[in-house]
Motif scaffolding. Structure first.
Motif, PDB file in Angstrom:
ATOM      1  N   LEU A   3     -52.478 -13.679  31.287  1.00  0.00           N
ATOM      2  CA  LEU A   3     -51.968 -13.118  30.037  1.00  0.00           C
ATOM      3  C   LEU A   3     -52.715 -13.757  28.874  1.00  0.00           C
ATOM      4  O   LEU A   3     -53.255 -14.863  28.998  1.00  0.00           O
ATOM      5  CB  LEU A   3     -50.468 -13.410  29.899  1.00  0.00           C
ATOM      6  N   THR A   4     -52.728 -13.060  27.749  1.00  0.00           N
ATOM      7  CA  THR A   4     -53.337 -13.585  26.530  1.00  0.00           C
ATOM      8  C   THR A   4     -52.309 -13.575  25.409  1.00  0.00           C
ATOM      9  O   THR A   4     -51.566 -12.610  25.254  1.00  0.00           O
ATOM     10  CB  THR A   4     -54.565 -12.746  26.118  1.00  0.00           C
ATOM     11  N   ALA A   5     -52.273 -14.659  24.641  1.00  0.00           N
ATOM     12  CA  ALA A   5     -51.329 -14.777  23.527  1.00  0.00           C
ATOM     13  C   ALA A   5     -52.034 -14.480  22.208  1.00  0.00           C
ATOM     14  O   ALA A   5     -53.224 -14.777  22.040  1.00  0.00           O
ATOM     15  CB  ALA A   5     -50.739 -16.180  23.494  1.00  0.00           C
ATOM     16  N   LEU A   6     -51.285 -13.901  21.260  1.00  0.00           N
ATOM     17  CA  LEU A   6     -51.811 -13.563  19.941  1.00  0.00           C
ATOM     18  C   LEU A   6     -51.317 -14.558  18.900  1.00  0.00           C
ATOM     19  O   LEU A   6     -50.178 -15.034  18.971  1.00  0.00           O
ATOM     20  CB  LEU A   6     -51.361 -12.155  19.538  1.00  0.00           C
ATOM     21  N   PRO A   7     -52.153 -14.872  17.897  1.00  0.00           N
ATOM     22  CA  PRO A   7     -51.722 -15.794  16.848  1.00  0.00           C
ATOM     23  C   PRO A   7     -50.686 -15.157  15.917  1.00  0.00           C
ATOM     24  O   PRO A   7     -50.676 -13.947  15.710  1.00  0.00           O
ATOM     25  CB  PRO A   7     -53.016 -16.104  16.092  1.00  0.00           C
ATOM     26  N   CYS A   8     -49.829 -16.000  15.370  1.00  0.00           N
ATOM     27  CA  CYS A   8     -48.816 -15.567  14.405  1.00  0.00           C
ATOM     28  C   CYS A   8     -49.224 -15.979  12.994  1.00  0.00           C
ATOM     29  O   CYS A   8     -50.149 -16.776  12.795  1.00  0.00           O
ATOM     30  CB  CYS A   8     -47.456 -16.163  14.762  1.00  0.00           C
ATOM     31  N   ALA A   9     -48.511 -15.444  12.005  1.00  0.00           N
ATOM     32  CA  ALA A   9     -48.908 -15.568  10.605  1.00  0.00           C
ATOM     33  C   ALA A   9     -48.810 -16.965  10.009  1.00  0.00           C
ATOM     34  O   ALA A   9     -49.631 -17.303   9.143  1.00  0.00           O
ATOM     35  CB  ALA A   9     -48.081 -14.594   9.757  1.00  0.00           C
ATOM     36  N   PRO A  10     -47.830 -17.811  10.370  1.00  0.00           N
ATOM     37  CA  PRO A  10     -47.743 -19.116   9.694  1.00  0.00           C
ATOM     38  C   PRO A  10     -49.055 -19.881   9.731  1.00  0.00           C
ATOM     39  O   PRO A  10     -49.785 -19.851  10.734  1.00  0.00           O
ATOM     40  CB  PRO A  10     -46.650 -19.838  10.492  1.00  0.00           C
ATOM     41  N   VAL A  11     -49.352 -20.566   8.635  1.00  0.00           N
ATOM     42  CA  VAL A  11     -50.622 -21.287   8.531  1.00  0.00           C
ATOM     43  C   VAL A  11     -50.649 -22.413   9.558  1.00  0.00           C
ATOM     44  O   VAL A  11     -49.607 -22.915   9.983  1.00  0.00           O
ATOM     45  CB  VAL A  11     -50.821 -21.862   7.111  1.00  0.00           C
ATOM     46  N   PRO A  12     -51.844 -22.818   9.990  1.00  0.00           N
ATOM     47  CA  PRO A  12     -51.936 -23.885  10.986  1.00  0.00           C
ATOM     48  C   PRO A  12     -51.296 -25.182  10.502  1.00  0.00           C
ATOM     49  O   PRO A  12     -51.339 -25.510   9.312  1.00  0.00           O
ATOM     50  CB  PRO A  12     -53.447 -24.048  11.184  1.00  0.00           C
ATOM     51  N   GLY A  13     -50.706 -25.905  11.444  1.00  0.00           N
ATOM     52  CA  GLY A  13     -50.151 -27.214  11.148  1.00  0.00           C
ATOM     53  C   GLY A  13     -51.006 -28.302  11.767  1.00  0.00           C
ATOM     54  O   GLY A  13     -52.030 -28.045  12.394  1.00  0.00           O
ATOM     55  N   ARG A  14     -50.553 -29.546  11.583  1.00  0.00           N
ATOM     56  CA  ARG A  14     -51.255 -30.675  12.171  1.00  0.00           C
ATOM     57  C   ARG A  14     -50.906 -30.831  13.648  1.00  0.00           C
ATOM     58  O   ARG A  14     -51.757 -30.805  14.516  1.00  0.00           O
ATOM     59  CB  ARG A  14     -50.884 -31.962  11.418  1.00  0.00           C
ATOM     60  N   LEU A 270     -58.815 -33.246  16.214  1.00  0.00           N
ATOM     61  CA  LEU A 270     -60.047 -32.489  16.434  1.00  0.00           C
ATOM     62  C   LEU A 270     -61.083 -32.840  15.365  1.00  0.00           C
ATOM     63  O   LEU A 270     -60.748 -33.043  14.195  1.00  0.00           O
ATOM     64  CB  LEU A 270     -59.764 -30.987  16.410  1.00  0.00           C
ATOM     65  N   THR A 271     -62.338 -32.871  15.767  1.00  0.00           N
ATOM     66  CA  THR A 271     -63.420 -33.128  14.815  1.00  0.00           C
ATOM     67  C   THR A 271     -63.683 -31.878  13.979  1.00  0.00           C
ATOM     68  O   THR A 271     -63.200 -30.783  14.287  1.00  0.00           O
ATOM     69  CB  THR A 271     -64.709 -33.505  15.559  1.00  0.00           C
ATOM     70  N   ALA A 272     -64.466 -32.046  12.931  1.00  0.00           N
ATOM     71  CA  ALA A 272     -64.826 -30.904  12.086  1.00  0.00           C
ATOM     72  C   ALA A 272     -65.537 -29.832  12.900  1.00  0.00           C
ATOM     73  O   ALA A 272     -65.303 -28.629  12.709  1.00  0.00           O
ATOM     74  CB  ALA A 272     -65.699 -31.370  10.922  1.00  0.00           C
ATOM     75  N   GLU A 273     -66.370 -30.245  13.812  1.00  0.00           N
ATOM     76  CA  GLU A 273     -67.080 -29.281  14.653  1.00  0.00           C
ATOM     77  C   GLU A 273     -66.108 -28.542  15.579  1.00  0.00           C
ATOM     78  O   GLU A 273     -66.228 -27.327  15.782  1.00  0.00           O
ATOM     79  CB  GLU A 273     -68.155 -29.991  15.486  1.00  0.00           C
ATOM     80  N   GLN A 274     -65.162 -29.277  16.142  1.00  0.00           N
ATOM     81  CA  GLN A 274     -64.177 -28.645  17.014  1.00  0.00           C
ATOM     82  C   GLN A 274     -63.292 -27.679  16.235  1.00  0.00           C
ATOM     83  O   GLN A 274     -62.975 -26.587  16.713  1.00  0.00           O
ATOM     84  CB  GLN A 274     -63.320 -29.712  17.698  1.00  0.00           C
ATOM     85  N   LEU A 275     -62.901 -28.063  15.026  1.00  0.00           N
ATOM     86  CA  LEU A 275     -62.079 -27.175  14.204  1.00  0.00           C
ATOM     87  C   LEU A 275     -62.843 -25.906  13.834  1.00  0.00           C
ATOM     88  O   LEU A 275     -62.254 -24.824  13.764  1.00  0.00           O
ATOM     89  CB  LEU A 275     -61.621 -27.902  12.942  1.00  0.00           C
ATOM     90  N   ALA A 277     -64.999 -24.490  15.688  1.00  0.00           N
ATOM     91  CA  ALA A 277     -65.060 -23.672  16.898  1.00  0.00           C
ATOM     92  C   ALA A 277     -63.696 -23.122  17.293  1.00  0.00           C
ATOM     93  O   ALA A 277     -63.611 -22.129  18.014  1.00  0.00           O
ATOM     94  CB  ALA A 277     -65.635 -24.492  18.050  1.00  0.00           C
ATOM     95  N   GLU A 278     -62.613 -23.784  16.829  1.00  0.00           N
ATOM     96  CA  GLU A 278     -61.251 -23.363  17.157  1.00  0.00           C
ATOM     97  C   GLU A 278     -60.509 -23.014  15.865  1.00  0.00           C
ATOM     98  O   GLU A 278     -59.679 -23.779  15.381  1.00  0.00           O
ATOM     99  CB  GLU A 278     -60.496 -24.466  17.895  1.00  0.00           C
ATOM    100  N   SER A 279     -60.829 -21.868  15.314  1.00  0.00           N
ATOM    101  CA  SER A 279     -60.269 -21.502  14.015  1.00  0.00           C
ATOM    102  C   SER A 279     -58.752 -21.326  14.048  1.00  0.00           C
ATOM    103  O   SER A 279     -58.095 -21.366  13.003  1.00  0.00           O
ATOM    104  CB  SER A 279     -60.920 -20.212  13.509  1.00  0.00           C
ATOM    105  N   HIS A 280     -58.175 -21.135  15.244  1.00  0.00           N
ATOM    106  CA  HIS A 280     -56.727 -20.948  15.354  1.00  0.00           C
ATOM    107  C   HIS A 280     -55.985 -22.223  15.753  1.00  0.00           C
ATOM    108  O   HIS A 280     -54.770 -22.177  15.983  1.00  0.00           O
ATOM    109  CB  HIS A 280     -56.420 -19.844  16.369  1.00  0.00           C
ATOM    110  N   ALA A 281     -56.680 -23.343  15.852  1.00  0.00           N
ATOM    111  CA  ALA A 281     -56.010 -24.586  16.230  1.00  0.00           C
ATOM    112  C   ALA A 281     -54.901 -24.910  15.231  1.00  0.00           C
ATOM    113  O   ALA A 281     -55.099 -24.825  14.017  1.00  0.00           O
ATOM    114  CB  ALA A 281     -57.018 -25.729  16.281  1.00  0.00           C
ATOM    115  N   GLY A 282     -53.737 -25.269  15.744  1.00  0.00           N
ATOM    116  CA  GLY A 282     -52.591 -25.575  14.895  1.00  0.00           C
ATOM    117  C   GLY A 282     -51.699 -24.388  14.606  1.00  0.00           C
ATOM    118  O   GLY A 282     -50.681 -24.527  13.928  1.00  0.00           O
ATOM    119  N   ARG A 283     -52.053 -23.214  15.127  1.00  0.00           N
ATOM    120  CA  ARG A 283     -51.243 -22.017  14.899  1.00  0.00           C
ATOM    121  C   ARG A 283     -50.208 -21.864  16.005  1.00  0.00           C
ATOM    122  O   ARG A 283     -50.264 -22.503  17.063  1.00  0.00           O
ATOM    123  CB  ARG A 283     -52.110 -20.760  14.870  1.00  0.00           C
ATOM    124  N   ILE A 284     -49.261 -20.950  15.752  1.00  0.00           N
ATOM    125  CA  ILE A 284     -48.296 -20.532  16.754  1.00  0.00           C
ATOM    126  C   ILE A 284     -48.772 -19.213  17.348  1.00  0.00           C
ATOM    127  O   ILE A 284     -49.288 -18.344  16.634  1.00  0.00           O
ATOM    128  CB  ILE A 284     -46.898 -20.375  16.127  1.00  0.00           C
TER     129      ILE A 284
END
Length: 320
Positions: A3-14, A270-275, A277-284
């Motif tokens: 299965l694949t999950a979709l991102p939700c609207a709230p802004v990413p958190g720490r 996550l490092t700046a490079e990792q962030l 590459a992972e634009s959705h990190a910290g999202r729900i």
């Protein structure tokens, strides 16, 4: 099953964690641990043909300490595992210290991590050292009368609490072991016994938060793998949910029918490079997993009297 999950609207958190569906209010709660935030939002329609809802605008309460987890209270409001205390949080966001475990005074800074209520409404909450010192954490049980009992010691990163549909098994992860364990659980007393391995995440990543469905399957967030893995009651792999963020921190069943899986992820560390590459990190994220979750028991508190708890109130929005 994949299965694949979709991102939700709230802004990413720490470090978003601890999602919990508040059936009484029809909304989702989650925390951002190191930011000391508790968020609340409702499900809303999504502007696409995915058939999945999104999370709409919500409210946030900021605390002066890390918040490992929150749970709804039977009397209204929330119980929060925050810092190294248990706080009762009213509907206005004002917190009162309810109880405090006997945390070792050895100079190692600790904080609460994951926490959930068992089927009888007792809260289990674990601790960890800020630097993840091996064996510095513990698992505690908070009874509704304010009594705190240490049920497990020598824990490194306490995580992943969930009970079988009959309440007789507890699934638990001390994350660095790369394993989810299972205990026999006495529904009457909350006593744990007969710890044994249940599922091993191996080289893929660390088991973090988890959720149980009505068939007794265990859905485990795998930190570092960008996945939630579901295991059958006998420990066989049942399904994999792919998440486009590596640090998957927890998951919970949500929605009026408890047929949605909400997944939290983290950006912290996550490092700046990792962030980049992972634009959705910290999202729900959200998906419909083809399973139904178990109702969330509230903390079985007494709205009129809290034996063993402090009566000192404070505004959680103050600075540390």
């Amino acid at each position: 099953m994949h299965l694949t999950a979709l991102p939700c609207a709230p802004v990413p958190g720490r470090l978003p964690e601890g999602p919990v569906w508040h059936a009484g209010r029809g909304d989702l709660l989650w925390v951002d641990i190191t930011a000391g935030l508790v968020h609340r939002a409702r499900l809303v329609d999504r502007d696409d043909d995915s058939g999945l809802p999104d999370l709409g605008p919500g409210t946030t309460v900021a605390f002066d300490r890390p918040v490992g987890a929150v749970a709804p209270c039977a009397s209204g409001g929330l119980i929060a595992a925050a810092g190294t205390s248990f706080l009762r949080v009213d509907e206005a966001g004002v917190a009162t210290e309810f109880a405090r475990p006997a945390v070792p005074d050895d100079g190692t800074p600790r904080r609460m991590n994951d926490a959930k209520c068992d089927p009888a409404g007792r809260l289990l909450a674990g601790t960890m050292a800020y630097d993840a010192t091996a064996g510095a954490g513990a698992l505690y049980r908070l009874d509704p009368d304010g009594t705190v009992t240490t049920v497990l010691g020598s824990v490194t990163i306490s995580n992943g609490l969930g009970w079988s549909p009959d309440g007789r098994l507890l699934y638990y992860a001390d994350s660095p072991t790369r394993r989810v364990d299972v205990f026999d659980h006495d529904p009457a007393t909350g006593a744990l016994s007969a710890r044994r391995p249940f599922a091993d995440t191996g080289s893929a990543g660390l088991p973090d938060g988890l959720a149980i469905d009505t068939e007794g399957r265990v859905w485990v967030a795998v930190w570092g793998a960008g996945q939630v893995r579901a295991y059958t009651p006998d420990g066989a792999l049942h399904a994999v949910v792919t998440v486009p963020a590596s640090q998957v921190s927890s998951c919970a069943f949500a929605g009026p029918d408890l047929d949605l899986l909400v997944i939290t992820t983290a950006a912290e560390g996550l490092t700046a490079e990792q962030l980049a590459a992972e634009s959705h990190a910290g999202r729900i994220f959200i998906c419909r997993p083809g399973a139904t979750g178990l109702p969330v028991p509230p903390f079985a508190d007494d709205p009129e009297h809290f034996p063993g708890g402090s009566t000192t109130s404070h505004d959680p929005r103050g600075s540390a």
